[in-house]
Scaffold this active site. Structure first.
Site, PDB file in Angstrom:
ATOM      1  N   ARG A 163      16.433  11.872 103.679  1.00 14.98           N
ATOM      2  CA  ARG A 163      15.253  11.680 104.529  1.00 14.98           C
ATOM      3  C   ARG A 163      15.442  10.558 105.546  1.00 14.98           C
ATOM      4  O   ARG A 163      14.679  10.457 106.498  1.00 14.98           O
ATOM      5  CB  ARG A 163      14.011  11.394 103.677  1.00 14.98           C
ATOM      6  CG  ARG A 163      13.660  12.518 102.715  1.00 14.98           C
ATOM      7  CD  ARG A 163      12.344  12.277 102.034  1.00 14.98           C
ATOM      8  NE  ARG A 163      11.238  12.416 102.984  1.00 14.98           N
ATOM      9  CZ  ARG A 163       9.992  12.019 102.744  1.00 14.98           C
ATOM     10  NH1 ARG A 163       9.692  11.429 101.605  1.00 14.98           N
ATOM     11  NH2 ARG A 163       9.056  12.193 103.648  1.00 14.98           N
ATOM     12  N   CYS A 185      -8.949  21.505 108.967  1.00 13.75           N
ATOM     13  CA  CYS A 185      -8.620  20.331 109.777  1.00 13.75           C
ATOM     14  C   CYS A 185      -8.005  20.757 111.114  1.00 13.75           C
ATOM     15  O   CYS A 185      -7.509  21.872 111.270  1.00 13.75           O
ATOM     16  CB  CYS A 185      -7.668  19.409 109.026  1.00 13.75           C
ATOM     17  SG  CYS A 185      -6.001  20.059 108.832  1.00 13.75           S
ATOM     18  N   ASP A 216       8.452  18.935 110.468  1.00 11.13           N
ATOM     19  CA  ASP A 216       7.630  18.667 109.278  1.00 11.13           C
ATOM     20  C   ASP A 216       8.349  18.930 107.959  1.00 11.13           C
ATOM     21  O   ASP A 216       8.369  18.069 107.083  1.00 11.13           O
ATOM     22  CB  ASP A 216       6.334  19.486 109.361  1.00 11.13           C
ATOM     23  CG  ASP A 216       5.330  19.114 108.273  1.00 11.13           C
ATOM     24  OD1 ASP A 216       5.226  17.927 107.964  1.00 11.13           O
ATOM     25  OD2 ASP A 216       4.658  20.016 107.755  1.00 11.13           O
ATOM     26  N   ILE A 242       1.356   8.777 113.584  1.00  3.81           N
ATOM     27  CA  ILE A 242       1.873   8.224 114.830  1.00  3.81           C
ATOM     28  C   ILE A 242       0.749   8.253 115.861  1.00  3.81           C
ATOM     29  O   ILE A 242       0.122   9.294 116.089  1.00  3.81           O
ATOM     30  CB  ILE A 242       3.081   9.040 115.330  1.00  3.81           C
ATOM     31  CG1 ILE A 242       4.297   8.748 114.449  1.00  3.81           C
ATOM     32  CG2 ILE A 242       3.409   8.728 116.798  1.00  3.81           C
ATOM     33  CD1 ILE A 242       4.817   7.314 114.516  1.00  3.81           C
ATOM     34  N   ASN A 268      -6.305  39.793  99.579  1.00  3.50           N
ATOM     35  CA  ASN A 268      -5.038  39.234 100.052  1.00  3.50           C
ATOM     36  C   ASN A 268      -4.704  39.745 101.451  1.00  3.50           C
ATOM     37  O   ASN A 268      -4.243  38.989 102.303  1.00  3.50           O
ATOM     38  CB  ASN A 268      -3.903  39.603  99.089  1.00  3.50           C
ATOM     39  CG  ASN A 268      -3.992  38.849  97.780  1.00  3.50           C
ATOM     40  OD1 ASN A 268      -4.498  37.736  97.738  1.00  3.50           O
ATOM     41  ND2 ASN A 268      -3.513  39.464  96.708  1.00  3.50           N
ATOM     42  N   LYS A 276      -5.755  31.105  97.285  1.00  4.76           N
ATOM     43  CA  LYS A 276      -6.351  30.502  96.089  1.00  4.76           C
ATOM     44  C   LYS A 276      -6.913  29.096  96.327  1.00  4.76           C
ATOM     45  O   LYS A 276      -8.069  28.828  95.966  1.00  4.76           O
ATOM     46  CB  LYS A 276      -5.327  30.484  94.945  1.00  4.76           C
ATOM     47  CG  LYS A 276      -5.889  29.983  93.622  1.00  4.76           C
ATOM     48  CD  LYS A 276      -4.811  30.045  92.544  1.00  4.76           C
ATOM     49  CE  LYS A 276      -5.298  29.492  91.220  1.00  4.76           C
ATOM     50  NZ  LYS A 276      -4.230  29.518  90.188  1.00  4.76           N
TER      51      LYS A 276
END
Length: 379
Positions: A57, A97, A134, A158, A280, A298
């Site tokens: 990372r 969001c 991401d 950021i 679904n 779910k």
């Protein structure tokens, strides 16, 4: 080759393809971030969605052969929705969001990075690159901070001077030694609003996040939501924007540069009751293009149940009772039982007692007891 001149060409091309901000940094190890990640691991603050190998990372040499520089890009996304439908009695709505508005940002940024990568390889024979958005190994925020895209705010996002924190980030490791840009000085100052208003106390202090308590993480989990968070998520179906909406640096920031990022109001602020029984196929057709769909229906359905309990929507009781009786998934049945008790109503106790006689799953039975406890009536 004149690297500085080529860097300007790359910058110009990035503007032509709709990249809102671009920065460059070295491919050296992100030592400060490594220290932070080690500390997060020691405190058990990681969500579990991250790349588990901390060295990967923070060290580009472990994921790319002879890296010379890293390019960071940012795309601004909208913070306000036009013609947003209103939540009202009997027709309560949930909310996704802002980072899940429009098309999945992973797809949008990967397309931009691919165009940029193709441009670089066309201009420079032998050029190599590795792009990520991401879900890649590197920490996007660390790259963006060092590349001068913005500073790392106390809310762990950021923050750019131009667009606030409403930006998606992507990275590209290259074997071209582009000159580095200057990092931007931290401008949070003494402001601590994001830390103070975090609904679950996930922001332990400025710049330190306990991801396991973050609503953005919790809304993506698939099991029973821990009791202490059930009344905290409100009507959030996916993600949380609180630490962004209270940030003074985001005041007035609302950009509509990319058509693919524009939200469909009925999808990102949907009616809750229809979500309880969505198939679904319908879920995939409606939400398959959104980043908020990656965990399947779910978690969204569980959160919709909790949102109905949050609103104490008695008109949803028939739907919740049906779900409690018929849904094959224990998490959904149990959460519905809890919500029925939370909402109350004349028949809630009797239907919960009836369900208790029929239910065989221990976790669901526990949730039925919780539902009954709201009425303080037990046998």
């Amino acid at each position: 080759m004149d690297i500085d001149a080529f860097k300007q060409e790359v910058i110009q091309y990035s503007k032509e393809i709709g990249i809102d901000k671009i920065g460059f940094t070295t491919a050296s190890t992100f030592q400060e971030m490594k220290n932070l990640l080690i500390r997060q691991q020691e405190l058990n603050y990681q969500s579990g969605f991250e790349e588990p190998d901390i060295d990967k990372r923070v060290d580009p040499t472990l994921i790319f052969n002879e890296p010379r520089s890293i390019i960071s890009i940012a795309l601004a996304y909208p913070s306000k929705m036009k013609n947003a439908p209103q939540s009202k009695k009997g027709e309560r709505r949930g909310i996704f969001c802002r980072a899940s508005w429009g098309q999945d940002y992973h797809v949008v940024l990967r397309k931009k990075l691919q165009l940029l990568e193709d441009f670089i390889k066309e201009k420079v024979p032998g050029a190599m690159a590795k792009s990520m958005v991401d879900t890649g190994e590197l920490v996007d925020r660390a790259v963006a901070e060092r590349a001068g895209i913005g500073w790392s705010g106390k809310n762990c996002a950021i923050i750019t001077p131009e667009f606030g924190s409403y930006v998606y980030l992507g990275d590209m490791i290259t074997n071209i030694p582009f000159a580095s840009d200057q990092p931007i000085e931290d401008q949070c100052g003494t402001c601590n609003k994001c830390v103070d208003v975090c609904p679950t106390g996930a922001l332990v202090q400025g710049g330190q996040l306990n991801a396991k308590r973050c609503i953005a993480f919790l809304t993506q989990t698939k099991g029973f939501l821990p009791d202490e968070f059930r009344t905290k998520i409100g009507n959030r179906l996916y993600g949380c924007d609180t630490c962004q909406t209270v940030c003074p640096k985001n005041k007035g920031m609302d950009f509509h540069f990319h058509e693919e990022m524009e939200p469909d109001p009925e999808l990102v602020k949907p009616l809750l009751k229809p979500l309880l029984t969505i198939s679904n196929r319908e879920f995939k057709e409606k939400y398959g293009q959104a980043s908020g769909s990656w965990r399947g229906k779910k978690p969204i359905q569980r959160n919709a149940i909790l949102a109905l309990a949050h609103f104490k929507d008695e008109t949803a009781l028939p739907d919740l009772i049906s779900v409690m009786k018929e849904d094959p998934r224990p998490v959904i049945r149990g959460t519905a039982a809890w919500a029925i008790g939370k909402i109350g109503g004349d028949d809630s106790v009797s239907v919960l007692k009836e369900a208790r006689e029929r239910e065989t799953d221990e976790e669901v039975l526990t949730e039925i007891e919780k539902g009954l406890s709201f009425s303080a009536i037990t046998e």
